[in-house]
Design a protein around this motif. Structure first.
Motif, PDB file in Angstrom:
ATOM      1  N   VAL A 154       2.025 -37.141  17.671  1.00 32.97           N
ATOM      2  CA  VAL A 154       2.239 -36.572  19.388  1.00 32.97           C
ATOM      3  C   VAL A 154       2.329 -37.462  20.082  1.00 32.97           C
ATOM      4  O   VAL A 154       3.401 -37.054  21.218  1.00 32.97           O
ATOM      5  CB  VAL A 154       0.813 -36.003  19.673  1.00 32.97           C
ATOM      6  CG1 VAL A 154       0.758 -35.342  20.763  1.00 32.97           C
ATOM      7  CG2 VAL A 154       0.171 -34.749  18.782  1.00 32.97           C
ATOM      8  N   LEU A 155       2.227 -38.957  20.251  1.00 35.00           N
ATOM      9  CA  LEU A 155       2.665 -39.978  20.886  1.00 35.00           C
ATOM     10  C   LEU A 155       3.873 -39.411  20.778  1.00 35.00           C
ATOM     11  O   LEU A 155       5.109 -40.326  22.187  1.00 35.00           O
ATOM     12  CB  LEU A 155       2.348 -41.064  20.951  1.00 35.00           C
ATOM     13  CG  LEU A 155       1.111 -41.236  21.134  1.00 35.00           C
ATOM     14  CD1 LEU A 155      -0.195 -42.522  20.764  1.00 35.00           C
ATOM     15  CD2 LEU A 155       0.636 -41.609  23.080  1.00 35.00           C
ATOM     16  N   ALA A 156       4.893 -39.904  19.771  1.00 36.43           N
ATOM     17  CA  ALA A 156       5.690 -39.854  19.016  1.00 36.43           C
ATOM     18  C   ALA A 156       7.169 -38.777  20.127  1.00 36.43           C
ATOM     19  O   ALA A 156       8.568 -38.889  20.507  1.00 36.43           O
ATOM     20  CB  ALA A 156       6.254 -39.570  17.589  1.00 36.43           C
ATOM     21  N   VAL A 157       6.596 -37.610  20.394  1.00 36.18           N
ATOM     22  CA  VAL A 157       7.451 -36.649  20.881  1.00 36.18           C
ATOM     23  C   VAL A 157       6.996 -36.123  22.123  1.00 36.18           C
ATOM     24  O   VAL A 157       8.120 -36.252  22.425  1.00 36.18           O
ATOM     25  CB  VAL A 157       6.409 -35.202  20.392  1.00 36.18           C
ATOM     26  CG1 VAL A 157       6.588 -33.755  21.201  1.00 36.18           C
ATOM     27  CG2 VAL A 157       6.806 -34.866  18.759  1.00 36.18           C
ATOM     28  N   VAL A 158       5.705 -36.652  22.787  1.00 41.64           N
ATOM     29  CA  VAL A 158       5.201 -37.128  24.259  1.00 41.64           C
ATOM     30  C   VAL A 158       6.845 -38.113  24.854  1.00 41.64           C
ATOM     31  O   VAL A 158       7.954 -38.018  25.934  1.00 41.64           O
ATOM     32  CB  VAL A 158       4.230 -37.487  24.900  1.00 41.64           C
ATOM     33  CG1 VAL A 158       4.206 -38.031  26.272  1.00 41.64           C
ATOM     34  CG2 VAL A 158       3.607 -36.194  24.666  1.00 41.64           C
ATOM     35  N   ASP A 159       7.072 -38.955  24.012  1.00 38.58           N
ATOM     36  CA  ASP A 159       7.698 -40.564  23.930  1.00 38.58           C
ATOM     37  C   ASP A 159       9.101 -39.784  23.979  1.00 38.58           C
ATOM     38  O   ASP A 159      10.188 -40.828  25.310  1.00 38.58           O
ATOM     39  CB  ASP A 159       7.250 -41.490  22.981  1.00 38.58           C
ATOM     40  CG  ASP A 159       6.172 -42.476  24.020  1.00 38.58           C
ATOM     41  OD1 ASP A 159       5.522 -42.428  24.927  1.00 38.58           O
ATOM     42  OD2 ASP A 159       5.303 -43.254  22.621  1.00 38.58           O
ATOM     43  N   GLY A 160       9.697 -39.085  22.993  1.00 33.00           N
ATOM     44  CA  GLY A 160      11.055 -38.648  22.886  1.00 33.00           C
ATOM     45  C   GLY A 160      11.208 -37.834  23.779  1.00 33.00           C
ATOM     46  O   GLY A 160      12.362 -37.902  24.564  1.00 33.00           O
ATOM     47  N   LEU A 161      10.378 -36.570  24.581  1.00 35.15           N
ATOM     48  CA  LEU A 161      10.748 -36.254  25.791  1.00 35.15           C
ATOM     49  C   LEU A 161      10.779 -37.097  26.678  1.00 35.15           C
ATOM     50  O   LEU A 161      11.666 -36.563  27.367  1.00 35.15           O
ATOM     51  CB  LEU A 161       9.807 -35.117  26.415  1.00 35.15           C
ATOM     52  CG  LEU A 161       9.731 -34.038  25.164  1.00 35.15           C
ATOM     53  CD1 LEU A 161       8.153 -33.019  25.073  1.00 35.15           C
ATOM     54  CD2 LEU A 161      10.770 -32.950  25.004  1.00 35.15           C
ATOM     55  N   THR A 162       9.690 -37.981  27.570  1.00 34.20           N
ATOM     56  CA  THR A 162      10.442 -38.772  28.195  1.00 34.20           C
ATOM     57  C   THR A 162      11.503 -39.472  28.820  1.00 34.20           C
ATOM     58  O   THR A 162      12.581 -39.385  28.792  1.00 34.20           O
ATOM     59  CB  THR A 162       9.206 -39.995  28.175  1.00 34.20           C
ATOM     60  OG1 THR A 162       7.330 -38.767  27.419  1.00 34.20           O
ATOM     61  CG2 THR A 162       8.986 -40.725  29.476  1.00 34.20           C
ATOM     62  N   ASP A 163      11.683 -39.797  26.728  1.00 32.93           N
ATOM     63  CA  ASP A 163      13.258 -41.014  26.777  1.00 32.93           C
ATOM     64  C   ASP A 163      14.206 -39.966  27.077  1.00 32.93           C
ATOM     65  O   ASP A 163      15.762 -40.201  27.946  1.00 32.93           O
ATOM     66  CB  ASP A 163      13.108 -41.644  25.423  1.00 32.93           C
ATOM     67  CG  ASP A 163      12.323 -42.458  25.025  1.00 32.93           C
ATOM     68  OD1 ASP A 163      11.322 -42.864  26.249  1.00 32.93           O
ATOM     69  OD2 ASP A 163      11.894 -42.643  24.400  1.00 32.93           O
ATOM     70  N   ARG A 164      14.438 -39.246  26.867  1.00 32.48           N
ATOM     71  CA  ARG A 164      16.190 -37.725  27.077  1.00 32.48           C
ATOM     72  C   ARG A 164      15.176 -37.280  28.979  1.00 32.48           C
ATOM     73  O   ARG A 164      16.245 -36.517  28.914  1.00 32.48           O
ATOM     74  CB  ARG A 164      15.595 -37.134  26.257  1.00 32.48           C
ATOM     75  CG  ARG A 164      15.765 -37.152  25.172  1.00 32.48           C
ATOM     76  CD  ARG A 164      15.605 -35.711  23.255  1.00 32.48           C
ATOM     77  NE  ARG A 164      15.536 -35.054  23.175  1.00 32.48           N
ATOM     78  CZ  ARG A 164      14.092 -35.513  23.033  1.00 32.48           C
ATOM     79  NH1 ARG A 164      14.334 -36.181  21.803  1.00 32.48           N
ATOM     80  NH2 ARG A 164      12.894 -34.766  22.256  1.00 32.48           N
ATOM     81  N   GLY A 165      14.230 -37.931  29.390  1.00 32.22           N
ATOM     82  CA  GLY A 165      14.201 -36.910  30.628  1.00 32.22           C
ATOM     83  C   GLY A 165      13.630 -35.755  30.733  1.00 32.22           C
ATOM     84  O   GLY A 165      14.457 -34.929  31.614  1.00 32.22           O
ATOM     85  N   ALA A 166      13.363 -34.559  29.693  1.00 35.47           N
ATOM     86  CA  ALA A 166      13.033 -33.809  29.864  1.00 35.47           C
ATOM     87  C   ALA A 166      11.604 -33.093  30.355  1.00 35.47           C
ATOM     88  O   ALA A 166      11.557 -32.575  31.289  1.00 35.47           O
ATOM     89  CB  ALA A 166      12.452 -33.057  28.069  1.00 35.47           C
ATOM     90  N   VAL A 167      10.533 -34.072  30.519  1.00 39.61           N
ATOM     91  CA  VAL A 167       9.441 -34.896  30.852  1.00 39.61           C
ATOM     92  C   VAL A 167       8.915 -35.904  32.159  1.00 39.61           C
ATOM     93  O   VAL A 167      10.264 -36.513  31.537  1.00 39.61           O
ATOM     94  CB  VAL A 167       8.267 -34.514  30.310  1.00 39.61           C
ATOM     95  CG1 VAL A 167       8.352 -32.821  29.448  1.00 39.61           C
ATOM     96  CG2 VAL A 167       8.116 -35.483  29.275  1.00 39.61           C
ATOM     97  N   ALA A 168       8.259 -35.686  33.455  1.00 39.59           N
ATOM     98  CA  ALA A 168       8.189 -37.314  33.868  1.00 39.59           C
ATOM     99  C   ALA A 168       7.520 -37.758  33.416  1.00 39.59           C
ATOM    100  O   ALA A 168       6.400 -37.319  32.103  1.00 39.59           O
ATOM    101  CB  ALA A 168       7.616 -36.731  35.346  1.00 39.59           C
TER     102      ALA A 168
END
Length: 187
Positions: A154-168
């Protein structure tokens, strides 16, 4: 003052009685064709009522009002405010660190995304959000090393979304997930 003594100006009711009596006195004396003896008696009675309404003490006893609380020193006010702030902060901290709240926040975000659609996200980001929610659901159903593995994903998914700018960057979420991973490893 106590007892039947009156303080301050006469009340509105007493002023009204005096004004009516004075007006009646003027009318009786000025425009009346009564017998002079009757005129003197009525005039004296009306004048007595007017003067009594203004001059005599009130028949109703005065009741002293509630004693005002003594002023609280600023230092005590400050200490009370600090104590109240600490109580609120402690309650808020428990709310912030509640794992059920983390899940409800994620579910609320998921519902919002489903209601508003994922058209604003790239298809890979939309799939990543769904995958993160499924992984979190699986993590809640397990414990120990298995739960730790799900939470790390889950952390990896959240970090990936953050890195791509999809989420703050979700600082609170990241901190809570890392804490849950550590607790799951230690369990």
């Amino acid at each position: 003052m106590t007892g039947t003594q009156r303080s301050g100006p006469p009340s509105a009711g007493r002023l009204a009685v005096a004004a009516i009596a004075a007006l009646a006195l003027v009318i009786v004396v000025g425009w009346s064709s009564w017998d002079p003896v009757l005129l003197v008696l009525c005039g004296t009675a009306l004048l007595t009522v007017a003067v009594a309404a203004l001059a005599l003490p009130s028949a109703a006893p005065t009741v002293p009002g509630p004693a005002a609380d003594p002023p609280v020193p600023l230092r005590i006010q400050w200490e009370r405010a600090v104590e109240q702030h600490a109580r609120i902060l402690s309650a808020y901290g428990q709310y912030e660190l509640d794992p059920a709240m983390l899940r409800s926040d994620w579910a609320r975000a998921d519902r919002h995304a489903r209601n508003t659609g994922t058209d604003g996200l790239a298809e890979t980001d939309a799939r990543a959000c769904e995958r993160g929610l499924k992984l979190l659901t699986h993590a809640d159903a397990t414990d120990g090393p298995e739960q730790s593995a799900y939470l790390e994903q889950v952390l990896a998914v959240v970090d990936g979304l953050t890195d791509r700018g999809a989420v703050a960057p979700p600082e609170k979420l990241h901190t809570e997930l890392a804490g849950r991973v550590q607790r799951a490893i230690e369990a």
